[in-house]
Design a protein around this motif. Structure first.
Motif, PDB file in Angstrom:
ATOM      1  N   SER A   1      -7.430  -5.260   1.992  1.00 39.21           N
ATOM      2  CA  SER A   1      -6.690  -5.159   3.251  1.00 39.21           C
ATOM      3  C   SER A   1      -7.363  -4.176   4.214  1.00 39.21           C
ATOM      4  O   SER A   1      -6.823  -3.865   5.269  1.00 39.21           O
ATOM      5  CB  SER A   1      -5.238  -4.761   2.986  1.00 39.21           C
ATOM      6  OG  SER A   1      -5.174  -3.552   2.278  1.00 39.21           O
TER       7      SER A   1
ATOM      8  N   ASP B   1      -4.405  -1.091  -7.540  1.00 34.94           N
ATOM      9  CA  ASP B   1      -4.070  -0.510  -6.234  1.00 34.94           C
ATOM     10  C   ASP B   1      -5.260  -0.580  -5.295  1.00 34.94           C
ATOM     11  O   ASP B   1      -5.157  -1.006  -4.148  1.00 34.94           O
ATOM     12  CB  ASP B   1      -3.686   0.976  -6.386  1.00 34.94           C
ATOM     13  CG  ASP B   1      -2.272   1.150  -6.899  1.00 34.94           C
ATOM     14  OD1 ASP B   1      -1.575   0.131  -7.059  1.00 34.94           O
ATOM     15  OD2 ASP B   1      -1.859   2.300  -7.135  1.00 34.94           O
TER      16      ASP B   1
ATOM     17  N   ARG C   1       2.501   3.921 -15.392  1.00 33.04           N
ATOM     18  CA  ARG C   1       1.108   4.208 -15.733  1.00 33.04           C
ATOM     19  C   ARG C   1       0.987   4.993 -17.022  1.00 33.04           C
ATOM     20  O   ARG C   1      -0.099   5.448 -17.372  1.00 33.04           O
ATOM     21  CB  ARG C   1       0.448   4.981 -14.602  1.00 33.04           C
ATOM     22  CG  ARG C   1       0.341   4.125 -13.391  1.00 33.04           C
ATOM     23  CD  ARG C   1      -0.370   4.793 -12.291  1.00 33.04           C
ATOM     24  NE  ARG C   1      -0.433   3.840 -11.183  1.00 33.04           N
ATOM     25  CZ  ARG C   1      -1.112   4.023 -10.085  1.00 33.04           C
ATOM     26  NH1 ARG C   1      -1.771   5.125  -9.911  1.00 33.04           N
ATOM     27  NH2 ARG C   1      -1.122   3.104  -9.160  1.00 33.04           N
TER      28      ARG C   1
ATOM     29  N   SER D   1       0.815  -1.225   0.000  1.00 36.61           N
ATOM     30  CA  SER D   1       0.000   0.000   0.000  1.00 36.61           C
ATOM     31  C   SER D   1       0.843   1.266   0.000  1.00 36.61           C
ATOM     32  O   SER D   1       0.586   2.174   0.772  1.00 36.61           O
ATOM     33  CB  SER D   1      -0.939   0.030   1.212  1.00 36.61           C
ATOM     34  OG  SER D   1      -1.801  -1.046   1.181  1.00 36.61           O
ATOM     35  N   ASN D   2       1.873   1.297  -0.832  1.00 37.54           N
ATOM     36  CA  ASN D   2       2.719   2.488  -0.985  1.00 37.54           C
ATOM     37  C   ASN D   2       3.463   2.882   0.288  1.00 37.54           C
ATOM     38  O   ASN D   2       3.944   4.006   0.398  1.00 37.54           O
ATOM     39  CB  ASN D   2       1.904   3.689  -1.464  1.00 37.54           C
ATOM     40  CG  ASN D   2       1.329   3.454  -2.835  1.00 37.54           C
ATOM     41  OD1 ASN D   2       2.034   2.956  -3.712  1.00 37.54           O
ATOM     42  ND2 ASN D   2       0.073   3.780  -3.031  1.00 37.54           N
TER      43      ASN D   2
ATOM     44  N   VAL E   1      -6.269  -3.961  -3.779  1.00 37.96           N
ATOM     45  CA  VAL E   1      -5.461  -4.362  -2.629  1.00 37.96           C
ATOM     46  C   VAL E   1      -5.837  -3.546  -1.394  1.00 37.96           C
ATOM     47  O   VAL E   1      -5.973  -4.086  -0.294  1.00 37.96           O
ATOM     48  CB  VAL E   1      -3.960  -4.227  -2.952  1.00 37.96           C
ATOM     49  CG1 VAL E   1      -3.117  -4.490  -1.717  1.00 37.96           C
ATOM     50  CG2 VAL E   1      -3.564  -5.184  -4.055  1.00 37.96           C
ATOM     51  N   GLU E   2      -6.052  -2.239  -1.582  1.00 37.50           N
ATOM     52  CA  GLU E   2      -6.439  -1.382  -0.451  1.00 37.50           C
ATOM     53  C   GLU E   2      -7.760  -1.867   0.150  1.00 37.50           C
ATOM     54  O   GLU E   2      -7.931  -1.881   1.361  1.00 37.50           O
ATOM     55  CB  GLU E   2      -6.609   0.064  -0.903  1.00 37.50           C
ATOM     56  CG  GLU E   2      -5.361   0.683  -1.496  1.00 37.50           C
ATOM     57  CD  GLU E   2      -4.504   1.405  -0.476  1.00 37.50           C
ATOM     58  OE1 GLU E   2      -4.983   2.383   0.105  1.00 37.50           O
ATOM     59  OE2 GLU E   2      -3.357   0.979  -0.264  1.00 37.50           O
TER      60      GLU E   2
END
Lengths: 286, 431
Positions: free
Chosen positions: B411, B404, A254, A237-238, B407-408
């Motif tokens: 979780s 993205d 991207r 998550s970055n 996954v966020e």
């Protein structure tokens, strides 16, 4: 003055040309692209003004990256450089095995960043890694540090210190060797203790090396990329993004070249500001 | 999307093979046209088949030379935009279709193959499954020659299911599925192998849930401008959060790559995996397992992604990849002819047999031997809707945001509304 002109005319244009084509132009281009919504195909045509910059500062991952870079700089200055200095004073003495230790400590720095990242990915692996092995030995369930949002970045910081302290240690060893032995002998005769000798003689004489080392640490921290990618890829998550991995994952991968250029510009401004003000303030006399 | 399951020795082999190709290229210097074939195939067996086909073509056409160029998956994606605009553009390259292909078509760097498809009364077009050709067409033009496709579905470990007392045939709805996950977990077994580190394996869940919630019409409407913030998407996102709340994946799944996740399943360390069509094949199991053996085909079962009670999505709506070969604007005129050769029935059969792909060439399905792959071929023939992977279909930017956010969501880091807003933000920039 008369002797200078032929040199200028002969040697300046090629250097100036190369510098313009490979440094100034790309920088100008990046600044120009940053005002477009552009995916990298064809020529940029959709002008969106400061939208890319607005998006950057609204982006949570960018804020993570910014904080992370700050943390890396903090750890570099507060842990890595002192550690390197301490080890340098140890291994620069002419004791038995000093050379072996020097080589040993320098080894991580010699390793390619990408390789270091991959190695530590295995070390931290919760199934088969070294860390898992240690936990198993003590009969505990092994942790998955790189998959844990709260812990991952600290695990990365550990690798960074491990990887780069050797470089700073070598700088300090070189600095220490340049110190005149007679000054230390004089201090000895004056009855200075070991700590007093270090604090009042060695450290001031090592000043320019320390300032240089911190400078490298700061600039290096801002450029950190090739170790992070194989290690965590910026995730989970970055949580482990740095400014450059952010640029790569959100700009290049991207195909948001305009956005990526804007990130590049922001990074450039941060780097230049930090580097120049540091040089002005701390390295004026070096 | 990475379909290769390469190991280090394969890479070495690949390098060796590339070097050999390079030298063979030098000896063939008298050839008049050079077809530069850019690929990202890290699997040495597949590359070998292509090289054999290329060599056979070269033997039949002495004036044509085929040169292989390799880029690693991520490098390929990063480098292609620049490469296409350079003088060194490849003649043909791999595509996943969707938004990425669309962005490429808008640059004028590509040559559509519509004319070649329609020549001789559409003779070439008729050799492919119609749905595959449609999937690679934009505004009535065919932009790539279809090569292979696939379908994502659940595979399960029969022994672990039995141990937990779960009957896979009763899993029809999402609630059944969540119930099964709970039962398996209660039996002390990890329910699902997941690869959250690479993110896209988790986007399978979000995509399928959204497809089931909205159905074909609702989903198409979203893509055509309605956007991704509607109630159906909120419900789908919430369902992914519900799944994540059960902690169904193996420890550390957020850092796990797709090969990691496949190893977890192939080693019998988790009961299920939502995977590609070839998950159960012998080749894939041996590649994936840490002991080099993996599960045998009869130890594995398969079921479709569950439906949602009262939602319009049906079981025959399927999700998976669709790949093709794109021809670039300045490619030699022989490129289309070579593609016809590469994708004709004989060569398609060869690739099905040797490399275990699901070819889009009609008639090649007869060579599929693996029972689950056969099932999938049959299902794909009856599909009511084939949705391409969203991270391809929606284009590189929106696609990555979807990955993205998947996954966020799973979780539990984000609310459905915030996640959808981020997708929508990226989507609005594409319009």
């Amino acid at each position: 003055m008369r002797g200078k002109w032929p040199v200028l005319v002969l040697f300046l244009p090629p250097a100036l040309l190369l510098f313009t084509v490979f440094v100034i132009l790309p920088m100008g281009e990046a600044a120009w692209y940053s005002f477009y919504n552009w995916n990298g195909y064809g020529l940029p045509s959709q002008w969106i003004g400061f939208k890319n910059y607005e998006l950057i500062f609204r982006n949570g991952a960018f804020r993570n990256a910014l904080v992370n870079n700050g943390l890396i700089i903090f750890i570099s200055i507060c842990v890595q450089v002192p550690l390197a200095l301490w080890l340098a004073t140890m291994v620069s003495r002419s004791i038995k095995g000093a050379l072996a230790f020097r080589l040993l400590f320098f080894l991580p720095y010699v390793l390619a960043d990408v390789a270091a990242g991959m190695i530590w990915r295995f070390v931290y692996d919760g199934e088969f890694g070294l860390v898992a092995g240690i936990w198993h030995f003590f009969g505990a369930a092994p942790p998955f540090w790189l998959a844990d949002k709260q812990v991952a970045f600290y695990a990365v910081l550990g690798v960074i210190v491990w990887k780069y302290f050797g470089f700073h240690m070598m700088l300090f060893i070189a600095g220490l060797q340049a110190i005149d032995k007679s000054v230390l002998e004089a201090a000895d005769i004056d009855g200075a203790t070991g700590w007093q000798k270090f604090y009042r003689v060695t450290l001031p004489l090592l000043g320019s090396t320390v300032r240089l080392s911190v400078f490298f640490a700061v600039v290096g921290s801002l450029q950190l990329f090739d170790m992070i990618m194989p290690l965590t890829g910026g995730g989970p998550s970055n949580a482990t993004q740095t400014l450059v991995t952010f640029l790569y994952s959100f700009g290049v991968m991207r195909m948001q070249v305009g956005f990526g250029s804007a990130v590049g510009v922001v990074l450039f401004i941060i780097c230049v500001t930090l580097a120049f003000s540091y040089k002005r303030i701390f390295m004026r006399n070096d | 999307m990475n379909h290769g399951f390469a190991r280090p020795w394969r890479d070495t082999l690949l390098l060796a093979v590339s070097a050999v190709t390079l030298f063979s290229g030098v000896t063939a210097a008298y050839a008049q046209s050079t077809i530069k074939w850019l690929h990202l195939e890290a699997n040495a067996d597949r590359l070998k088949t292509w090289q054999d086909i290329a060599a056979a073509y070269e033997a039949e056409h002495p004036d044509v030379k085929i040169e292989f160029q390799f880029l690693e998956n991520e490098a390929f994606k990063a480098k292609l935009p620049t490469l296409l605009q350079s003088n060194d553009a490849p003649s043909m390259f791999y595509t996943w279709g969707g938004g990425v292909l669309k962005a490429q078509t808008e640059t004028g760097a590509l040559r559509d193959v519509t004319a070649a498809m329609d020549a001789d009364g559409g003779a070439w077009r008729a050799t492919f499954s119609q749905a595959a050709v449609d999937g690679l067409s934009i505004d009535g033009k065919v932009w790539a020659a279809p090569y292979q496709w696939g379908q994502v579905s659940f595979f399960y470990n029969k022994a672990l299911f039995e141990q937990a007392g779960v009957d896979a045939t009763t899993i029809k709805t999402w609630d059944d599925f969540l119930g099964a996950v709970e039962t398996i977990k209660a039996a002390g077994i990890v329910p699902i192998a997941g690869g959250g580190g690479e993110k896209w394996p988790i986007h399978f869940y979000w995509s399928y849930l959204a497809m089931r919630e909205l159905g074909k019409d609702g989903f198409e409407a979203a893509k055509n401008g309605d956007g991704f913030t509607g109630e159906g998407f909120v419900r789908a996102s919430q369902k992914l959060i519900d799944l994540g709340a059960l902690s169904p994946f193996q420890e550390g799944y957020l850092g796990a790559t797709w090969p990691d996740a496949q190893a977890v399943f192939a080693d019998g360390r988790a009961a299920m995996i939502l995977g590609f069509q070839n998950t159960a094949t012998v080749q894939n199991q041996t590649n994936a397992a840490t002991d080099g053996k993996g599960l045998t085909t009869d130890q594995i079962g398969r079921f479709l992604f569950p439906l949602i009670d009262g939602a319009p999505g049906v079981a025959t709506d399927e999700f998976g990849g669709l790949n093709g070969w794109v021809v670039t604007a300045n490619a030699p005129p022989e490129t289309e002819d070579f593609l016809k050769y590469l994708l004709d029935q004989d060569n398609a059969l060869l690739q099905v047999k040797q490399n275990g792909i699901l070819s889009t060439t009609l008639g090649a399905e007869s060579a599929v031997e693996d029972p689950y792959m056969q099932q999938i071929v049959t299902e794909m023939a009856q599909a009511t809707w084939h949705q391409n992977f969203l991270d391809q279909d929606l284009g590189p930017n929106v696609g990555r945001v979807v990955n993205d956010m998947s996954v966020e969501l799973v979780s539990g880091e984000i609310s459905p509304e915030d996640a959808l807003q981020q997708i929508e933000d990226a989507f609005s920039l594409e319009m």
